[in-house]
Design a protein around this motif. Sequence first.
Motif, PDB file in Angstrom:
ATOM      1  N   HIS A 189      48.489  50.497  -1.226  1.00  0.00           N
ATOM      2  CA  HIS A 189      48.664  50.845   0.178  1.00  0.00           C
ATOM      3  C   HIS A 189      49.262  49.671   0.940  1.00  0.00           C
ATOM      4  N   THR A 190      49.606  49.931   2.183  1.00  0.00           N
ATOM      5  CA  THR A 190      50.056  48.887   3.097  1.00  0.00           C
ATOM      6  C   THR A 190      49.288  49.008   4.402  1.00  0.00           C
ATOM      7  N   TYR A 191      49.106  47.841   5.046  1.00  0.00           N
ATOM      8  CA  TYR A 191      48.352  47.826   6.299  1.00  0.00           C
ATOM      9  C   TYR A 191      48.524  46.440   6.915  1.00  0.00           C
ATOM     10  N   HIS A 192      49.295  46.340   7.993  1.00  0.00           N
ATOM     11  CA  HIS A 192      49.493  45.014   8.583  1.00  0.00           C
ATOM     12  C   HIS A 192      49.893  45.107  10.047  1.00  0.00           C
ATOM     13  N   HIS A 193      49.684  43.980  10.736  1.00  0.00           N
ATOM     14  CA  HIS A 193      49.960  43.856  12.166  1.00  0.00           C
ATOM     15  C   HIS A 193      51.019  42.792  12.430  1.00  0.00           C
ATOM     16  N   LEU A 198      49.533  47.584  15.207  1.00  0.00           N
ATOM     17  CA  LEU A 198      49.678  48.012  13.826  1.00  0.00           C
ATOM     18  C   LEU A 198      51.140  48.344  13.551  1.00  0.00           C
ATOM     19  N   THR A 199      51.697  47.740  12.509  1.00  0.00           N
ATOM     20  CA  THR A 199      53.116  47.952  12.208  1.00  0.00           C
ATOM     21  C   THR A 199      53.358  48.763  10.941  1.00  0.00           C
ATOM     22  N   ALA A 200      52.348  48.916  10.104  1.00  0.00           N
ATOM     23  CA  ALA A 200      52.498  49.749   8.904  1.00  0.00           C
ATOM     24  C   ALA A 200      51.129  50.124   8.375  1.00  0.00           C
ATOM     25  N   ASP A 227      34.183  44.943  15.033  1.00  0.00           N
ATOM     26  CA  ASP A 227      35.250  45.413  14.147  1.00  0.00           C
ATOM     27  C   ASP A 227      36.553  44.710  14.476  1.00  0.00           C
ATOM     28  N   ARG A 228      37.479  44.837  13.526  1.00  0.00           N
ATOM     29  CA  ARG A 228      38.800  44.238  13.686  1.00  0.00           C
ATOM     30  C   ARG A 228      39.774  45.088  12.886  1.00  0.00           C
ATOM     31  N   HIS A 229      40.849  45.512  13.507  1.00  0.00           N
ATOM     32  CA  HIS A 229      41.909  46.235  12.794  1.00  0.00           C
ATOM     33  C   HIS A 229      41.362  47.450  12.045  1.00  0.00           C
ATOM     34  N   LEU A 230      40.652  48.330  12.733  1.00  0.00           N
ATOM     35  CA  LEU A 230      40.180  49.602  12.174  1.00  0.00           C
ATOM     36  C   LEU A 230      39.016  49.471  11.198  1.00  0.00           C
ATOM     37  N   GLY A 231      38.432  48.283  11.052  1.00  0.00           N
ATOM     38  CA  GLY A 231      37.306  48.138  10.136  1.00  0.00           C
ATOM     39  C   GLY A 231      36.379  47.039  10.603  1.00  0.00           C
ATOM     40  N   LEU A 232      35.277  46.884   9.893  1.00  0.00           N
ATOM     41  CA  LEU A 232      34.337  45.831  10.228  1.00  0.00           C
ATOM     42  C   LEU A 232      34.975  44.470   9.964  1.00  0.00           C
ATOM     43  N   VAL A 233      34.455  43.439  10.630  1.00  0.00           N
ATOM     44  CA  VAL A 233      34.929  42.093  10.330  1.00  0.00           C
ATOM     45  C   VAL A 233      34.371  41.680   8.979  1.00  0.00           C
TER      46      VAL A 233
END
Length: 441
Positions: A377-381, A359-361, A188-194
């Motif tokens: 939605h938003t989701y970023h590092h 995780l920033t947002a 996984d990567r960032h809360l989800g599968l790659v």
Amino acid sequence: MTTATIRGEAHAALITAPGSGQGKSMVTAALARLHRNSGRKVRVFKHGPDYLDPMVLEVASGQPVYQLHPWMTGEDECRWRLAEAAAEADLILVEGSMGLFDGDPSSADLAILAGLPALPVIDAWGMAQTFGAVAQGLANFHPELAIHEVIANRVGSPGHGKLLAGSMPTGLSLLGAIPRHAAMQIPDRHLGLVQAGELAGLDAQLDAAAEVLKAAGLDQLPGRVALEAEAPEPPSRLLEGVRVAVARDDAFAFLYRANLDLLERMGAKWCFFSPLTDSELPRCDALWLPGGYPELHAARLAANAPMLAAIRAHHGVGRPILAECGGLMACMETLVDSEENAHAMLGLMPGTARMAGKLTALGLQHMTTEVGELRGHTYHHSLLETPLEPAAHARRLAGSPAEPVYVEGALMASYFHGYFPSAPALVAAIFRGEPLRFTQN
């Protein structure tokens, strides 16, 4: 215009868990492959905003995967997509997000809305009789939610599985106990599968995972559910004849199928191109640079001088560009990756996108203009450093300002990911390059 009523009946369940990290994504994928290999037509959906899990679920099921979320996609669309699937499929699986009751609206809210039973996957590692208490708590928490069975994951031995089965309270049963097995593990990567394309041998692994589930007794079908909904009216042909080039490769891959479908239904002609490997743009009127992982491929992006020049030229003559998240990062002058290496990007906006190492947002947001409210939605590092003043801000559900939205000529760029069917007229205006009047800032 009258709309048609769609009716169907299929075996169906919402695959959920007490929380993230319990293994529900891989269980859902393995279930889809198990029943597909048994000759059944399987349709899989994903609750909430997610790009990564659906990639694997599409490979597992051999069918397109769409998002369902009562707020982002709308309740009517949730009902319609499920009823449409029930009219053609033998089995419908909906993968929940986070824990069963987490979020607003939660996975449980979707199950109640659609009339689907929930099937929790509970990680049994380190648990004995307490497993039954967790199952009972989930089943009794909401009176309108149906839970009849649960799945135990990461079981240590057949004896462990029998112990868990014996802990089930009256009215609940253990559908199957999945042993710890390498086939059930996907990075996984960032809360989800790659991304599915990054996983060598994914098909063979899914076949192996399906056999693990079959041996655990999980080849049984859930109950049948009757589903009915009104089909939506077709959108206006606001993009008739507009050619949209869509970036898609290892760096840019965060695309909702529903977004591409809407462009086509509004009359647009779209095609994919690769900023990593192509040397020129396809013939187009507008560009869409979606999210992805440009930071992992920044050196290759920076080295593809012909493509960078082509996108700059497209922008220079005033043709529209929509840049979302990873696309926004690529539009900056510089991208600093997680190793602190700086890479020259498109330079359509002054400043730097910098990986933050955390995780920033994260969260649901919406962007409102005079021609519609785009939900997403938003989701970023990463973090943005720019002297540009935003033209507007997306808003959180609570109403507070969130992601900045930047407008530079015909470029609109933001960390915000939009779900296009929520605002067709607004999406058409973006790809036609029309000036937008934002009603919130």
